[in-house]
Write a protein that holds these residues in place. Structure first.
Motif, mmCIF file in Angstrom:
data_model
loop_
_atom_site.group_PDB
_atom_site.id
_atom_site.type_symbol
_atom_site.label_atom_id
_atom_site.label_comp_id
_atom_site.label_asym_id
_atom_site.label_seq_id
_atom_site.Cartn_x
_atom_site.Cartn_y
_atom_site.Cartn_z
ATOM 1 N N UNK A 129 111.635 68.166 23.491
ATOM 2 C CA UNK A 129 111.186 69.465 24.000
ATOM 3 C C UNK A 129 112.178 70.575 23.669
ATOM 4 N N UNK A 130 113.379 70.189 23.259
ATOM 5 C CA UNK A 130 114.414 71.177 22.933
ATOM 6 C C UNK A 130 114.376 71.585 21.464
ATOM 7 N N UNK A 131 113.449 70.993 20.687
ATOM 8 C CA UNK A 131 113.403 71.229 19.241
ATOM 9 C C UNK A 131 112.070 71.836 18.842
ATOM 10 N N UNK A 132 112.012 72.293 17.592
ATOM 11 C CA UNK A 132 110.761 72.803 17.042
ATOM 12 C C UNK A 132 109.856 71.612 16.757
ATOM 13 N N UNK A 133 108.813 71.453 17.550
ATOM 14 C CA UNK A 133 107.900 70.326 17.420
ATOM 15 C C UNK A 133 106.462 70.844 17.531
ATOM 16 N N UNK A 134 105.913 71.410 16.445
ATOM 17 C CA UNK A 134 104.557 71.957 16.504
ATOM 18 C C UNK A 134 103.503 70.918 16.858
ATOM 19 N N UNK A 135 103.810 69.649 16.610
ATOM 20 C CA UNK A 135 102.865 68.594 16.960
ATOM 21 C C UNK A 135 102.634 68.482 18.456
ATOM 22 N N UNK A 136 103.617 68.924 19.276
ATOM 23 C CA UNK A 136 103.465 68.848 20.723
ATOM 24 C C UNK A 136 102.308 69.711 21.221
ATOM 25 N N UNK A 137 102.062 70.814 20.527
ATOM 26 C CA UNK A 137 100.947 71.689 20.894
ATOM 27 C C UNK A 137 99.621 70.960 20.723
ATOM 28 N N UNK A 138 99.478 70.207 19.643
ATOM 29 C CA UNK A 138 98.259 69.440 19.393
ATOM 30 C C UNK A 138 98.049 68.403 20.487
ATOM 31 N N UNK A 139 99.128 67.739 20.900
ATOM 32 C CA UNK A 139 99.028 66.727 21.948
ATOM 33 C C UNK A 139 98.550 67.349 23.251
ATOM 34 N N UNK A 140 99.100 68.515 23.565
ATOM 35 C CA UNK A 140 98.697 69.223 24.790
ATOM 36 C C UNK A 140 97.225 69.607 24.738
ATOM 37 N N UNK A 141 96.780 70.119 23.600
ATOM 38 C CA UNK A 141 95.381 70.532 23.451
ATOM 39 C C UNK A 141 94.411 69.363 23.631
ATOM 40 N N UNK A 142 94.842 68.170 23.214
ATOM 41 C CA UNK A 142 93.960 67.005 23.262
ATOM 42 C C UNK A 142 94.116 66.192 24.548
ATOM 43 N N UNK A 143 95.013 66.617 25.423
ATOM 44 C CA UNK A 143 95.212 65.903 26.683
ATOM 45 C C UNK A 143 95.960 64.593 26.536
#
Length: 283
Positions: A129-143
């Motif tokens: 969570x302290x790094x640039x991780x654009x994939x985390x946004x996708x995970x959030x969107x998909x639950x």
């Protein structure tokens, strides 16, 4: 080395156990890295029901797939192995800065179809969570649920808890997918991914644990090794050059790094900072 508070780590582990039980039976996206293995190990010890899903594709070295499946088989954990090729995704094929987001979005949508309504868990941890991780946004969107991040368990704590609970290979090096070796704007191809995989396998055979072979658009390839391996890098430079040249990577630059992950994101941030400094100097 990060100091671990055993009491605090133990409290987080109890929270993790509760979270895993609350989502059972769940589906776990299982790469075979230390994070997803720790989730699987923790659930297995607590007799929580789940199924692991391992994705294989041109971005995942064969040795990592073999290790992941052998580990699951040894513990008799139910799993599904399935193929997924991110090269068909435009943002990935073009080397976009959003390639990770696009890949995660498609891949976890694919896993959701296999999950049949069960919760999907994956291995992102509090340190991510302290790094640039654009994939985390996708995970959030998909639950998609990230239990290690939700219970605030960091990478050093994962390794500590894994060791304390008897999980094998707790010091397993982090090895993100092969797309992270490509500079933004570079187009990966099946042939180049295979060549890169072969080269990194050879580097590992020479005894290196933590490293990345980066492919840059406007410069020679760059081999980065973790700082504790700097002495070995100096001693083995000649044989590294010989082997990498034979495998199709001549004139590789080599250097030891204090921080290996996020190299291309660090570079972009550095360039943005320089631009801001220039602007400030003009006004």
């Amino acid at each position: 080395m990060t100091e671990i508070d055993p009491q605090n780590a133990g409290h987080k582990l109890r929270e993790l156990n509760g979270l895993l039980a609350s989502h059972s039976p769940f589906v776990l996206a299982f790469s075979g890295g230390v994070d997803s293995r720790f989730i699987a190990h923790t659930a297995w010890r607590a007799k929580v029901k789940f199924t692991a899903v391992h994705i294989r594709g041109p971005h995942v070295p064969h040795s990592e797939t073999e290790f992941a499946l052998a580990w699951l088989g040894k513990k008799m954990i139910p799993f599904v192995e399935t193929a997924f090729d991110p090269l068909g995704i435009a943002a990935v094929a073009e080397g976009s800065r959003q390639r990770c987001y696009a890949c995660k979005r498609e891949m976890f949508s694919f896993i959701a179809a296999l999950a049949k309504g069960n919760s999907i868990l994956e291995g992102s941890n509090a340190s991510d969570l302290e790094k640039f991780r654009p994939g985390l946004k996708a995970l959030e969107e998909l639950g998609v649920i990230s239990p290690l991040a939700l219970t605030n368990i960091s990478k050093p704590e994962i390794r500590y808890l894994a060791r304390e609970s008897g999980m094998d290979f707790p010091d397993q090096p982090s090895r993100p997918c092969l797309f992270t070796r490509f500079d933004y704007g570079m187009r990966p191809s099946p042939g180049l991914l295979q060549k890169l995989e072969n080269a990194e396998e050879e580097i590992a055979r020479l005894g290196f644990k933590n490293f990345r072979l980066r492919l840059l658009q406007d410069d020679k390839p760059l081999l980065q090794v973790d700082w504790p391996e700097a002495q070995m890098l100096e001693a083995k430079k000649k044989i590294l050059h010989e082997k990498l040249s034979f495998l199709g990577f001549p004139e590789v630059r080599m250097q030891a790094e204090i921080k290996l992950s996020g190299y291309f994101d660090q570079k972009e941030k550095s360039e943005e900072d320089e631009e801001l400094k220039l602007l400030h100097s003009l006004f």
